[in-house]
Design an enzyme around this catalytic site. Sequence first.
Site: not given
Length: 288
Positions: A71, A92, A156, A233, A235
Site C-alpha cells: 500500500k 488501496n 499505546r 474493525v 471481522y
Amino acid sequence: MEISGHTQMLCLIGSPVEHSGSPAMYNYSFRKLGLDYAYMAFDIREEETREAIQALRLLHVRGFNITMPCKMAALECCDELSQAARLIGAVNTVVNEHGRLVGHNTDGIGWVQSCRELGFEIRGAKMTIAGAGGAATAIQIASALEGVREMSIFARKANFFGNGEATVEKIRSSVPECVVNLYDLADKDRFYEEIGDSDIFTNATRVGMKPMDDQSLIEDTGVFRKDLVVSDVVYNPRLTKLLADAQAAGCKTVPGIGMLLWQGAEAFRLYTGQEMPVQEVMERYFME
C-alpha cells in the site's frame, strides 16, 4: 459473460492474495450488472510493487486494488492522489484515468458508509477511537473529512503513538474544524471518560481478532449505554467480545465486515461509475 478483446481488466496486487474474496465479489458484480470487466489477483511482494504497477500501466488496466504489504509503495507510483490517500499516506485503490494513475484510499470511507447503512450518521458526532495503525488512520482521516465534530484517539506509547501524532497534525492542518486529541491508551481513566462523552466508540486495534477473540479493550462494561454506538474493525470473528458486550448493554453496533464490504463497493464505483449490488454481494459472500 465471455472475455473478449473489449474486456477491461482489474486486479488485486499484494501478498498473500490467494485467500482474497475480491475476485469472486467483483466478477459476480460484473456479471450481475452486465459489465465487460474481469478481475484477477496477483501475488506481488513489496519490493516488486513499482515493477508490477509499471506493467499494469503498460497493459492499460482500468485499475487495481492494493493490499499489504504494497500500500505505501504504491503511493509513490501514482500520478495523482485523492485527498484521503494523501493524508492517510497509503493507497488501496488505483484508477487508470486515460493513462494517468489516480490513487485512492477507500478503507476509511468504507467504514463511514458501513455506519450510515446501519443508521448512524457520523457528521457532527464525537468519536473515541482506539488505534493508530493503518486501518485506524484511514478511519480517522475519512471521519474528519466527512464531518466528525470531535475525535479522541487512543494509542499505546510503545506501538503507533508517533503515527497517531502525525495523524493529529494532518487533521488539525487540513480539517481545522474537527477537534482532535491524542491520548495514551494506558490512561484508563481518560479512556473511559472520553467514551462516556462520545456518540461512538471504535476499536481499530487487533484486540478481539483471533487468537485474541476472548479479549476486549473495554474491561469495565459499565461504560456502555444505550445511546452509544460501538464499532469494531475486526471481522474474524464477526461478533467480537466488544460487540457482544455492547449489544448486551443495549448499544447499537457496527461490525467490521461492513467496512470490508463497503470499501470494495467504493472501489467498484470508482472503477465503473456504477453502484455494486451490495445486498446481493453481502448475502452471497459475507453472510456466515
